[in-house]
Design an enzyme around this catalytic site. Structure first.
Site, PDB file in Angstrom:
ATOM      1  N   ASP A  14     -13.903   5.704  -0.895  1.00  0.00           N
ATOM      2  CA  ASP A  14     -14.272   4.966  -1.871  1.00  0.00           C
ATOM      3  C   ASP A  14     -15.348   4.148  -2.216  1.00  0.00           C
ATOM      4  OD1 ASP A  14     -11.605   5.781  -3.001  1.00  0.00           O
ATOM      5  OD2 ASP A  14     -10.253   4.680  -2.343  1.00  0.00           O
ATOM      6  N   ARG A  63      -0.483  10.554   2.365  1.00  0.00           N
ATOM      7  CA  ARG A  63      -0.370  12.236   1.138  1.00  0.00           C
ATOM      8  C   ARG A  63       1.113  13.048   0.955  1.00  0.00           C
ATOM      9  NH1 ARG A  63      -1.813  11.635  -2.756  1.00  0.00           N
ATOM     10  NH2 ARG A  63      -1.895  13.575  -3.449  1.00  0.00           N
ATOM     11  N   SER A  79     -11.618  10.984   2.787  1.00  0.00           N
ATOM     12  CA  SER A  79     -11.917  10.308   2.263  1.00  0.00           C
ATOM     13  C   SER A  79     -12.902   8.172   2.437  1.00  0.00           C
ATOM     14  CB  SER A  79     -11.750  10.605   0.972  1.00  0.00           C
ATOM     15  OG  SER A  79     -10.642   9.951   0.652  1.00  0.00           O
ATOM     16  N   THR A 117      -2.911 -13.880  -0.319  1.00  0.00           N
ATOM     17  CA  THR A 117      -1.468 -12.692   0.176  1.00  0.00           C
ATOM     18  C   THR A 117      -1.323 -13.699   1.396  1.00  0.00           C
ATOM     19  OG1 THR A 117      -2.916 -11.481   0.723  1.00  0.00           O
ATOM     20  CG2 THR A 117      -2.226 -11.260  -0.880  1.00  0.00           C
ATOM     21  N   ASP A 174       0.034   5.481   1.299  1.00  0.00           N
ATOM     22  CA  ASP A 174      -0.557   6.125   2.514  1.00  0.00           C
ATOM     23  C   ASP A 174      -0.504   4.893   3.607  1.00  0.00           C
ATOM     24  OD1 ASP A 174      -0.716   8.854   1.169  1.00  0.00           O
ATOM     25  OD2 ASP A 174      -3.051   8.561   1.627  1.00  0.00           O
ATOM     26  N   ASP A 222       1.040  -0.936   0.653  1.00  0.00           N
ATOM     27  CA  ASP A 222       0.062  -0.214   0.406  1.00  0.00           C
ATOM     28  C   ASP A 222       1.202   0.955   0.259  1.00  0.00           C
ATOM     29  OD1 ASP A 222      -1.769   1.893   0.540  1.00  0.00           O
ATOM     30  OD2 ASP A 222      -1.556   1.663   2.712  1.00  0.00           O
ATOM     31  N   ARG A 226      -6.560  19.403   6.731  1.00  0.00           N
ATOM     32  CA  ARG A 226      -6.686  17.583   6.128  1.00  0.00           C
ATOM     33  C   ARG A 226      -6.241  16.617   7.932  1.00  0.00           C
ATOM     34  NH1 ARG A 226      -5.493  12.880   2.827  1.00  0.00           N
ATOM     35  NH2 ARG A 226      -5.412  14.481   1.084  1.00  0.00           N
TER      36      ARG A 226
END
Length: 266
Positions: free
Chosen positions: A200, A40, A198, A245, A33, A31, A160
């Site tokens: 998704d 970010r 946020s 995985t 972040d 991954d 943020r």
């Protein structure tokens, strides 16, 4: 498409050393972040060098929910040459061995009617939320998903962090997602919270596991996944817990490095 022109002139495939046969059997999939970078933020030079050192031992891939441009902002313009795979938007935009590989789009999959219903509902919901601050870009349309941000993606780093702390207390995103799951039940959509500001929205199965389907033909013996949002409501959970995985839950880039040291440099 401009992104398709990305390539690695002299070949960034990881070399053909005597260890290449054992290296090619193991993939470390990271991954971005909270795993390779702070949220970010750009990768540090130390972490960048460490990943290149690790790449001498194993194949390396990165998978993020962000689009390709944002991954480049964080990992560098030459990221496709520095790792073996780049999976932007969970793999819906994929680069392999330094070259553009594949792309899928959400609008062609779910259709315009459901897409517009979803966008309109989210805009209406966010119009009723009162926050200390709101900025711009509340819905970011990506190839394979919508990214929904109640504060707006144009917020500053300080704003943020302020929203993230408020969200921990008031569960703004969690409540929003719960509402959407009720409203759009049976529509084949997944709602996944990640990062700080946020969440998704994408078709079922288009979480980070999507990239595993692309990897199947490469026949890795072992795929290690490293991510920080591995709880059941996090956007790393599905791939972290997938039987294909070996999942590693991390708390920071430093923690990622510690675990990799234990696995590959002991």
């Amino acid at each position: 498409m401009a992104a398709a022109e990305v390539g690695c002139g002299g070949g960034g495939g990881g070399g053909g050393s005597s260890s290449s046969s054992s290296r090619s059997r193991v993939l470390c999939l990271f991954d971005v972040d909270g795993t390779l970078t702070k949220p970010r933020q750009k990768i540090t030079s130390e972490m960048d060098e460490y990943i290149q050192h690790l790449r001498e031992k194993v194949k390396i891939g990165v998978v993020g929910g962000s689009d390709f441009d944002k991954i480049k902002e964080q990992l560098g313009d030459e990221v496709v040459c520095k790792v073996d795979y780049v999976f932007a938007e969970n793999g819906l935009v994929a680069y392999k061995a330094g070259k553009f590989f594949a792309k899928q789009t959400i609008q062609s999959y779910i259709g315009e009617d459901i897409l517009q219903d979803l966008i309109n509902y989210c805009l209406n919901y966010m119009a009723k939320i009162k926050l200390p601050k709101k900025r711009g870009t509340f819905i970011e349309f990506r190839n394979g998903m919508l990214n929904i941000s109640p504060i707006g993606r144009n917020c500053s780093q300080e704003e943020r962090i302020e929203f993230f702390e408020l969200d921990k207390e008031e569960k703004i995103r969690e409540k929003f997602v719960a509402d959407l799951r009720r409203e759009f039940a049976g529509k084949g959509l997944t709602f996944s919270i990640g990062g700080q500001i946020s969440f998704d929205v994408f078709p079922n199965g288009w979480d980070k596991r999507y990239c595993l389907g692309i990897l199947e033909s490469d026949n890795y013996e072992t795929i290690h996944f490293f991510g920080d949002k591995t709880s059941p409501d996090g956007n790393d959970y599905e791939i972290f817990s997938d039987p294909r995985t070996i999942g590693h839950s991390v708390t920071s880039p430093e923690d990622t490095r510690r675990i990799c040291d234990e696995l590959f440099f002991h």
